[in-house]
Design an enzyme around this catalytic site. Sequence first.
Site, short mmCIF file in Angstrom:
data_model
loop_
_atom_site.label_atom_id
_atom_site.label_comp_id
_atom_site.label_asym_id
_atom_site.label_seq_id
_atom_site.Cartn_x
_atom_site.Cartn_y
_atom_site.Cartn_z
N ILE A 117 26.63 28.57 -3.57
CA ILE A 117 25.77 27.68 -4.54
C ILE A 117 24.26 27.82 -4.68
CG2 ILE A 117 25.10 26.00 -2.30
CD1 ILE A 117 25.68 23.47 -4.21
N CYS A 118 23.91 27.45 -6.15
CA CYS A 118 22.51 27.68 -6.26
C CYS A 118 22.26 29.34 -6.42
CB CYS A 118 21.64 26.86 -5.52
SG CYS A 118 20.08 26.77 -6.40
N HIS A 119 21.23 29.59 -5.79
CA HIS A 119 20.64 31.05 -5.57
C HIS A 119 21.76 31.77 -4.50
CE1 HIS A 119 17.38 29.34 -7.33
NE2 HIS A 119 16.95 30.54 -7.64
N GLY A 120 22.66 31.19 -4.01
CA GLY A 120 23.53 32.30 -3.07
C GLY A 120 24.40 33.28 -3.89
N ALA A 169 28.70 26.62 -7.51
CA ALA A 169 28.14 25.47 -8.16
C ALA A 169 26.67 25.79 -8.45
CB ALA A 169 28.43 24.32 -7.15
#
Length: 189
Positions: A117-120, A169
């Site tokens: 998710i996000c910056h992952g 996401a």
Amino acid sequence: MAQRILIICGDYVEDYELMVPFQALQAMGYTVDAVCPGKQAGEQIKTAIHDFEGAQTYSEKPGHNFTLNASFDQIDATSYQALLVPGGRAPEYLRLDAQVLRLVRHFADAGKPIAAICHGAQLLAAADVIRGRKVSAYPACAPEVRLAGAEYMEIAVTAAVTDGRLVTAPAWPAHPAWLAQFAAVLGAP
């Protein structure tokens, strides 16, 4: 025996993107271990809370101290059925760690479920495991996702994308969709 999920995290991981899945997946019956390179079970990492308050980008505030429940140097990747990579600032430095990249590649090469998710997505891009995949991430990560050979999916902040066994996401407002899709990929605990 419950399925085991590994979370790779580090200092200034996004608070909600670590705490919520860590607790929610346990509540669903999965065994969840959170690790950070260079730290042992019982040690803490600092988190950051990212919010959307009308500025051109997210704001950042101090989060909680999160206690790790497993030691990075003692994990056996083959004993985990899935990987979860939260966002925040941690992925930007974790992607520089060769052991972390090998670990991410293990899950991808073995065809195990991965949720990010996000910056992952920065960590997945650095590990070169998203080439040819449909991937969502925080919009600022779109160039890295594309440069890694993936198709960046521009979706609502409350939505998630599943491509095979990869669930991604854009940010924490997507938790309901992201975790539901991840749980569907995982199957029963």
